[in-house]
Scaffold this active site. Structure first.
Site, PDB file in Angstrom:
ATOM      1  CG  HIS A  33      -1.922   1.051   1.284  1.00  0.00           C
ATOM      2  ND1 HIS A  33      -3.112   1.005   0.576  1.00  0.00           N
ATOM      3  CD2 HIS A  33      -1.944   2.229   1.965  1.00  0.00           C
ATOM      4  CE1 HIS A  33      -3.813   2.097   0.815  1.00  0.00           C
ATOM      5  NE2 HIS A  33      -3.125   2.864   1.655  1.00  0.00           N
ATOM      6  CG  MET A 137      -9.814   7.208   3.932  1.00  0.00           C
ATOM      7  SD  MET A 137      -8.123   6.573   3.851  1.00  0.00           S
ATOM      8  CE  MET A 137      -7.452   6.921   5.463  1.00  0.00           C
ATOM      9  CG  ASP A 175      -5.621   3.242   4.560  1.00  0.00           C
ATOM     10  OD1 ASP A 175      -4.789   3.038   5.464  1.00  0.00           O
ATOM     11  OD2 ASP A 175      -5.394   3.965   3.558  1.00  0.00           O
ATOM     12  N   GLY A 177      -5.478   3.058  11.437  1.00  0.00           N
ATOM     13  CA  GLY A 177      -5.667   2.633  12.827  1.00  0.00           C
ATOM     14  C   GLY A 177      -5.920   1.144  12.983  1.00  0.00           C
TER      15      GLY A 177
HETATM   16  C1  DX5 Z   1      -3.445   7.567   6.088  1.00  0.00           C
HETATM   17  C2  DX5 Z   1      -3.006   6.527   5.109  1.00  0.00           C
HETATM   18  C3  DX5 Z   1      -2.831   5.172   5.707  1.00  0.00           C
HETATM   19  C4  DX5 Z   1      -1.817   5.125   6.816  1.00  0.00           C
HETATM   20  C5  DX5 Z   1      -2.183   3.979   7.704  1.00  0.00           C
HETATM   21  O1  DX5 Z   1      -3.788   8.708   5.428  1.00  0.00           O
HETATM   22  O2  DX5 Z   1      -3.957   6.389   4.062  1.00  0.00           O
HETATM   23  O3  DX5 Z   1      -2.530   4.200   4.710  1.00  0.00           O
HETATM   24  O4  DX5 Z   1      -0.502   4.985   6.376  1.00  0.00           O
HETATM   25  O5  DX5 Z   1      -1.330   3.976   8.788  1.00  0.00           O
HETATM   26  P1  DX5 Z   1      -1.767   3.457  10.231  1.00  0.00           P
HETATM   27  O6  DX5 Z   1      -1.996   1.974  10.077  1.00  0.00           O
HETATM   28  O7  DX5 Z   1      -0.612   3.798  11.072  1.00  0.00           O
HETATM   29  O8  DX5 Z   1      -3.026   4.173  10.599  1.00  0.00           O
HETATM   30 ZN    ZN Z   2      -3.685   4.675   2.615  1.00  0.00          ZN
END
Ligand code: DX5
Ligand code: ZN
Length: 218
Positions: A33, A137, A175, A177
């Site tokens: 990703h 998200m 995607d 947390g």
């Molecule tokens: C946030 C991104 C995510 C992020 C996720 O805007 O789209 O892909 O890197 O990272 P974690 O898993 O730390 O929330």
């Molecule tokens: Zn992302």
């Protein structure tokens, strides 16, 4: 069902990218990703097609480019040219999402729509015929390491029902947390692909984190 795991490279150590790529391959990542941020759609900057091109030349992994950019119409083609296999762009940023999904599909690549936490999934029914994946998200986009928004669990269920009704087999990717607890909740709610950054990259070896997330599907 065991979920697919998409490590978010935003949390990789920039000085050890090659090593971290190898660790993702060894852990059998289902896709890599890549968070593309333009400092406009989201208040942060990350990387551009150059990194995607370098990765393409060095890995067989599926490259999943999450475009957090204004005017995605200007950026989809450069990422396709750089070697993206799957491109997601935000519904909030696009004036002609149906056309853009078609452009990605016509290039022989997989197309996805991303939705911010406060965006209603209802319009997806009009895009269903061109969707390979929906990215929900589960934090506000822009940064890794934020807290999962529990209200998104209902949205996952809603999206699953809506896609089913439209006869669409698109995957649902979550995607933001994601750890073992929220990952399990998302899988139960109907998510197919777990993106994980800060939580996953804390594991050494990285494969241990993959194991834990995969087990959420049991
Ligand atoms: C946030 C991104 C995510 C992020 C996720 O805007 O789209 O892909 O890197 O990272 P974690 O898993 O730390 O929330
Ligand atoms: Zn992302």
């Amino acid at each position: 069902m065991r979920p697919m795991i998409a490590p978010s490279f935003l949390s990789a150590d920039l000085f050890r990218l090659g090593e971290q790529l190898a660790a993702c391959e060894a852990a059998d990542a289902d896709m890599l990703h890549l968070d593309i941020m333009d400092g406009h759609f989201v208040p942060n900057l990350s990387y551009g097609p150059g990194l995607v091109r370098a990765l393409r030349a060095n890995t067989p992994l599926m490259l999943d480019c999450h475009l957090m950019v204004s005017r995605p119409e200007d950026f989809v083609q450069p990422f396709l040219d750089a070697g993206a296999d799957l491109v997601s762009f935000h519904l909030e940023a696009s004036h002609h999402p149906d056309r853009l999904l078609g452009l990605i599909r016509d290039a022989g690549k997989r197309a996805a729509i991303a939705l911010n936490p406060a965006t209603d999934p209802a319009p997806l029914r009009y895009l269903a015929s061109k969707l390979d994946m929906v990215l929900l998200m589960t934090v506000n986009p822009g940064f890794g390491g934020q807290r999962f928004l529990p209200a998104m669990l209902h949205k996952i269920r809603q999206t699953r029902a809506l896609l089913q009704e439209a006869g669409c087999e698109a995957l649902i990717q979550v995607d933001g947390g994601i750890d073992e607890v929220h990952g399990a909740e998302c899988v139960t709610a109907g998510a197919d692909v777990l993106v994980s950054g800060s939580w996953l990259f804390k594991h050494n070896p990285l494969a241990n984190g993959f194991e834990i997330l995969r087990a959420t599907g049991k």
